[in-house]
Design a protein around this motif. Structure first.
Motif, short mmCIF file in Angstrom:
data_model
loop_
_atom_site.label_atom_id
_atom_site.label_comp_id
_atom_site.label_asym_id
_atom_site.label_seq_id
_atom_site.Cartn_x
_atom_site.Cartn_y
_atom_site.Cartn_z
N UNK A 74 0.84 -1.21 0.00
CA UNK A 74 0.00 0.00 0.00
C UNK A 74 0.88 1.26 0.00
N UNK A 75 1.92 1.26 0.84
CA UNK A 75 2.83 2.40 0.89
C UNK A 75 3.59 2.53 -0.44
N UNK A 76 4.02 1.41 -1.00
CA UNK A 76 4.71 1.44 -2.28
C UNK A 76 3.82 2.05 -3.36
N UNK A 77 2.57 1.63 -3.39
CA UNK A 77 1.62 2.16 -4.38
C UNK A 77 1.42 3.66 -4.20
N UNK A 78 1.21 4.09 -2.96
CA UNK A 78 1.00 5.52 -2.69
C UNK A 78 2.24 6.34 -3.04
N UNK A 79 3.41 5.79 -2.80
CA UNK A 79 4.65 6.50 -3.09
C UNK A 79 4.87 6.63 -4.60
N UNK A 80 4.65 5.56 -5.33
CA UNK A 80 4.79 5.62 -6.79
C UNK A 80 3.78 6.61 -7.37
N UNK A 81 2.57 6.58 -6.87
CA UNK A 81 1.54 7.53 -7.29
C UNK A 81 2.01 8.96 -7.03
N UNK A 82 2.58 9.21 -5.85
CA UNK A 82 3.06 10.56 -5.50
C UNK A 82 4.18 11.00 -6.43
N UNK A 83 5.10 10.10 -6.72
CA UNK A 83 6.22 10.43 -7.60
C UNK A 83 5.72 10.80 -9.00
N UNK A 84 4.76 10.04 -9.51
CA UNK A 84 4.21 10.32 -10.84
C UNK A 84 3.52 11.68 -10.86
N UNK A 85 2.73 11.97 -9.85
CA UNK A 85 2.02 13.26 -9.79
C UNK A 85 3.02 14.42 -9.72
N UNK A 86 4.04 14.28 -8.89
CA UNK A 86 5.01 15.37 -8.74
C UNK A 86 5.87 15.52 -9.98
N UNK A 131 11.03 23.77 -7.17
CA UNK A 131 10.98 24.28 -5.79
C UNK A 131 9.57 24.26 -5.23
N UNK A 132 8.58 24.63 -6.04
CA UNK A 132 7.18 24.61 -5.59
C UNK A 132 6.74 23.18 -5.26
N UNK A 133 7.19 22.21 -6.05
CA UNK A 133 6.86 20.81 -5.81
C UNK A 133 7.52 20.33 -4.51
N UNK A 134 8.79 20.68 -4.32
CA UNK A 134 9.49 20.28 -3.10
C UNK A 134 8.85 20.92 -1.88
N UNK A 135 8.48 22.19 -1.98
CA UNK A 135 7.83 22.87 -0.85
C UNK A 135 6.48 22.21 -0.53
N UNK A 136 5.70 21.88 -1.55
CA UNK A 136 4.43 21.20 -1.33
C UNK A 136 4.63 19.83 -0.71
N UNK A 137 5.65 19.13 -1.18
CA UNK A 137 5.96 17.80 -0.65
C UNK A 137 6.36 17.89 0.82
N UNK A 138 7.20 18.84 1.15
CA UNK A 138 7.63 19.03 2.54
C UNK A 138 6.43 19.39 3.42
N UNK A 139 5.54 20.21 2.90
CA UNK A 139 4.34 20.57 3.64
C UNK A 139 3.47 19.34 3.90
N UNK A 140 3.27 18.52 2.88
CA UNK A 140 2.46 17.31 3.04
C UNK A 140 3.03 16.35 4.06
N UNK A 141 4.34 16.13 4.00
CA UNK A 141 4.99 15.24 4.96
C UNK A 141 4.88 15.81 6.37
N UNK A 142 5.11 17.11 6.50
CA UNK A 142 5.04 17.76 7.82
C UNK A 142 3.65 17.65 8.42
N UNK A 143 2.63 17.93 7.64
CA UNK A 143 1.26 17.85 8.15
C UNK A 143 0.92 16.43 8.54
N UNK A 144 1.35 15.47 7.74
CA UNK A 144 1.07 14.07 8.07
C UNK A 144 1.78 13.66 9.35
#
Length: 154
Positions: A74-86, A131-144
């Motif tokens: 499940x984590x692998x699937x979510x991670x691959x999905x995240x990489x494709x979107x970003x 940079x916008x993608x990295x900032x969004x990613x950092x925000x998502x990880x932080x909130x989680x």
């Protein structure tokens, strides 16, 4: 009707949506700081700082990892999905936006005498900078991570 209740009880989904909404609110605040006014158009336009798409998918992947385990499919699937979107946000859509900008310049220059043709413009702001993608990613990880208590079953 129970299905809707189950969806609303999905804490991983709710935290991911919270990350997305937070990114959108930050876009409004950044717009206010940069231009001295709030423009609601930043909420519906693509692009901008930080990437709400990146915040959403990284919070989702992080939440899946926190709740189901880091070694799960499940984590692998979510991670691959995240990489494709970003990748799409910073790569493909960013390149399409650059092409649209060049095509709009060409139309402006070639059809100056024909305003009906020159009036149709392509949308230029389609993607995000890395940079916008990295900032969004950092925000998502932080909130989680801040909401990790939500994944613990009572």
């Amino acid at each position: 009707m129970q299905d809707i209740g189950d969806i609303l009880d999905n804490r991983v989904l709710l935290v991911a949506l919270l990350a997305c909404v937070t990114a959108q609110i930050l876009k409004l605040l950044i717009e206010l700081i940069r231009n001295g006014k709030v423009s609601a158009s930043v909420l519906v336009n693509t692009g901008g700082m930080p990437s709400a798409h990146s915040a959403l998918v990284t919070a989702l992947a992080t939440g899946v990892g926190q709740s189901l385990g880091w070694a799960t499919p499940d984590f692998a699937l979510a991670t691959v999905f995240a990489i494709i979107v970003m990748y799409d946000a910073a790569g493909v859509r960013q390149a399409a936006g650059k092409q649209a900008r060049i095509l709009n310049q060409m139309i402006d220059e070639l059809f100056q005498e024909h305003p009906d043709i020159a009036g149709d413009r392509l949308k230029e702001l389609l993607g995000h900078t890395p940079f916008q993608v990295i900032a969004g990613s950092a925000l998502g990880i932080t909130i989680s991570w801040l909401a990790r208590f939500a994944y613990i079953s009572p």
